[in-house]
Design an enzyme around this catalytic site. Sequence first.
Site, PDB file in Angstrom:
ATOM      1  N   ASP A  30       0.844  -1.188   0.000  1.00 11.14           N
ATOM      2  CA  ASP A  30       0.000   0.000   0.000  1.00 11.14           C
ATOM      3  C   ASP A  30       0.882   1.242   0.000  1.00 11.14           C
ATOM      4  O   ASP A  30       1.875   1.318   0.710  1.00 11.14           O
ATOM      5  CB  ASP A  30      -0.931  -0.005   1.227  1.00 11.14           C
ATOM      6  CG  ASP A  30      -2.063   0.994   1.084  1.00 11.14           C
ATOM      7  OD1 ASP A  30      -3.218   0.554   0.931  1.00 11.14           O
ATOM      8  OD2 ASP A  30      -1.807   2.216   1.114  1.00 11.14           O
ATOM      9  N   ILE A  31       0.481   2.224  -0.796  1.00 11.66           N
ATOM     10  CA  ILE A  31       1.303   3.428  -0.954  1.00 11.66           C
ATOM     11  C   ILE A  31       1.268   4.310   0.304  1.00 11.66           C
ATOM     12  O   ILE A  31       2.195   5.082   0.550  1.00 11.66           O
ATOM     13  CB  ILE A  31       0.864   4.204  -2.216  1.00 11.66           C
ATOM     14  CG1 ILE A  31       1.981   5.078  -2.751  1.00 11.66           C
ATOM     15  CG2 ILE A  31      -0.418   4.992  -1.987  1.00 11.66           C
ATOM     16  CD1 ILE A  31       1.758   5.568  -4.174  1.00 11.66           C
ATOM     17  N   ASN A  87     -12.808  -3.442   2.219  1.00  9.04           N
ATOM     18  CA  ASN A  87     -13.851  -2.434   2.339  1.00  9.04           C
ATOM     19  C   ASN A  87     -14.739  -2.501   1.104  1.00  9.04           C
ATOM     20  O   ASN A  87     -14.241  -2.494  -0.023  1.00  9.04           O
ATOM     21  CB  ASN A  87     -13.217  -1.041   2.460  1.00  9.04           C
ATOM     22  CG  ASN A  87     -12.349  -0.923   3.691  1.00  9.04           C
ATOM     23  OD1 ASN A  87     -12.752  -1.319   4.776  1.00  9.04           O
ATOM     24  ND2 ASN A  87     -11.135  -0.402   3.528  1.00  9.04           N
ATOM     25  N   VAL A  96     -10.914   2.859  -3.688  1.00 11.86           N
ATOM     26  CA  VAL A  96     -10.534   2.313  -4.996  1.00 11.86           C
ATOM     27  C   VAL A  96     -11.506   1.183  -5.333  1.00 11.86           C
ATOM     28  O   VAL A  96     -11.591   0.183  -4.597  1.00 11.86           O
ATOM     29  CB  VAL A  96      -9.079   1.793  -4.986  1.00 11.86           C
ATOM     30  CG1 VAL A  96      -8.736   1.179  -6.339  1.00 11.86           C
ATOM     31  CG2 VAL A  96      -8.106   2.924  -4.650  1.00 11.86           C
ATOM     32  N   HIS A 100     -10.081  -5.387  -3.504  1.00  9.92           N
ATOM     33  CA  HIS A 100      -8.773  -5.561  -2.876  1.00  9.92           C
ATOM     34  C   HIS A 100      -8.952  -5.912  -1.411  1.00  9.92           C
ATOM     35  O   HIS A 100      -9.914  -5.492  -0.770  1.00  9.92           O
ATOM     36  CB  HIS A 100      -7.898  -4.312  -3.028  1.00  9.92           C
ATOM     37  CG  HIS A 100      -8.515  -3.047  -2.506  1.00  9.92           C
ATOM     38  ND1 HIS A 100      -9.446  -2.322  -3.227  1.00  9.92           N
ATOM     39  CD2 HIS A 100      -8.354  -2.392  -1.333  1.00  9.92           C
ATOM     40  CE1 HIS A 100      -9.821  -1.267  -2.520  1.00  9.92           C
ATOM     41  NE2 HIS A 100      -9.181  -1.279  -1.363  1.00  9.92           N
ATOM     42  N   HIS A 102      -6.861  -5.722   2.245  1.00 13.46           N
ATOM     43  CA  HIS A 102      -5.730  -5.185   2.981  1.00 13.46           C
ATOM     44  C   HIS A 102      -5.199  -6.279   3.906  1.00 13.46           C
ATOM     45  O   HIS A 102      -5.964  -6.857   4.683  1.00 13.46           O
ATOM     46  CB  HIS A 102      -6.152  -4.004   3.856  1.00 13.46           C
ATOM     47  CG  HIS A 102      -6.725  -2.833   3.105  1.00 13.46           C
ATOM     48  ND1 HIS A 102      -6.003  -1.694   2.855  1.00 13.46           N
ATOM     49  CD2 HIS A 102      -7.944  -2.624   2.565  1.00 13.46           C
ATOM     50  CE1 HIS A 102      -6.766  -0.830   2.198  1.00 13.46           C
ATOM     51  NE2 HIS A 102      -7.951  -1.363   2.014  1.00 13.46           N
TER      52      HIS A 102
HETATM   53  P1  AMP Z   1      -9.817   1.332   0.233  1.00 12.83           P
HETATM   54  O1  AMP Z   1     -10.087   2.520   1.127  1.00 12.83           O
HETATM   55  O2  AMP Z   1     -10.124   0.031   0.887  1.00 12.83           O
HETATM   56  O3  AMP Z   1     -10.453   1.489  -1.129  1.00 12.83           O
HETATM   57  O4  AMP Z   1      -8.246   1.322   0.073  1.00 12.83           O
HETATM   58  C1  AMP Z   1      -7.554   1.791  -1.051  1.00 12.83           C
HETATM   59  C2  AMP Z   1      -6.090   1.695  -0.697  1.00 12.83           C
HETATM   60  O5  AMP Z   1      -5.352   1.865  -1.890  1.00 12.83           O
HETATM   61  C3  AMP Z   1      -5.618   2.775   0.282  1.00 12.83           C
HETATM   62  O6  AMP Z   1      -5.091   2.143   1.443  1.00 12.83           O
HETATM   63  C4  AMP Z   1      -4.549   3.526  -0.513  1.00 12.83           C
HETATM   64  O7  AMP Z   1      -3.469   3.934   0.286  1.00 12.83           O
HETATM   65  C5  AMP Z   1      -4.144   2.512  -1.561  1.00 12.83           C
HETATM   66  N1  AMP Z   1      -3.590   3.051  -2.791  1.00 12.83           N
HETATM   67  C6  AMP Z   1      -4.082   4.052  -3.540  1.00 12.83           C
HETATM   68  N2  AMP Z   1      -3.304   4.267  -4.627  1.00 12.83           N
HETATM   69  C7  AMP Z   1      -2.299   3.353  -4.553  1.00 12.83           C
HETATM   70  C8  AMP Z   1      -1.173   3.059  -5.375  1.00 12.83           C
HETATM   71  N3  AMP Z   1      -0.914   3.725  -6.510  1.00 12.83           N
HETATM   72  N4  AMP Z   1      -0.338   2.058  -4.988  1.00 12.83           N
HETATM   73  C9  AMP Z   1      -0.581   1.386  -3.844  1.00 12.83           C
HETATM   74  N5  AMP Z   1      -1.629   1.611  -3.042  1.00 12.83           N
HETATM   75  C10 AMP Z   1      -2.476   2.582  -3.377  1.00 12.83           C
END
Ligand code: AMP
Length: 115
Positions: A30-31, A87, A96, A100, A102
Amino acid sequence: MSECLFCKIARKEIPSALVYEDEQLLVFKDIFPQAPVHLLIIPKAHCGGLSDQTPEIAAATARIPQLAAKLAADHGLQDSGWRLVSNCGPDAGQVVFHLHFHLLGGRPLGGKVCL
Ligand code: AMP
Ligand code: ZN
């Protein structure tokens, strides 16, 4: 071609810190990590979230807990513990809209089922 962020990561059009990949699944860091270990596990094929799974996506998703356990062990979390969470939708704070999970660990995560 999908404009989805995680589809672009899966196609390697956007760089990521790749941890694991096979035919169906991709794992990257995760970024904005919320814990010392914070990995994202995704199906390579697009799916908006847990509510949108096709049978093919569901077959790939079914493998994720076992893969997460292996990754957790690889990252030294077997004894300390870890959390796997997805989520789904606005109330869950999904940002996103590509399915996915976590994988979090490396610190006490608290008693709540949240990030
Ligand atoms: P969610 O809130 O469950 O949709 O989580 C989306 C996750 O994607 C968040 O924890 C972000 O930090 C992560 N994220 C967004 N853009 C990127 C990226 N380019 N590379 C890695 N993680 C990302
Ligand atoms: Zn996608």
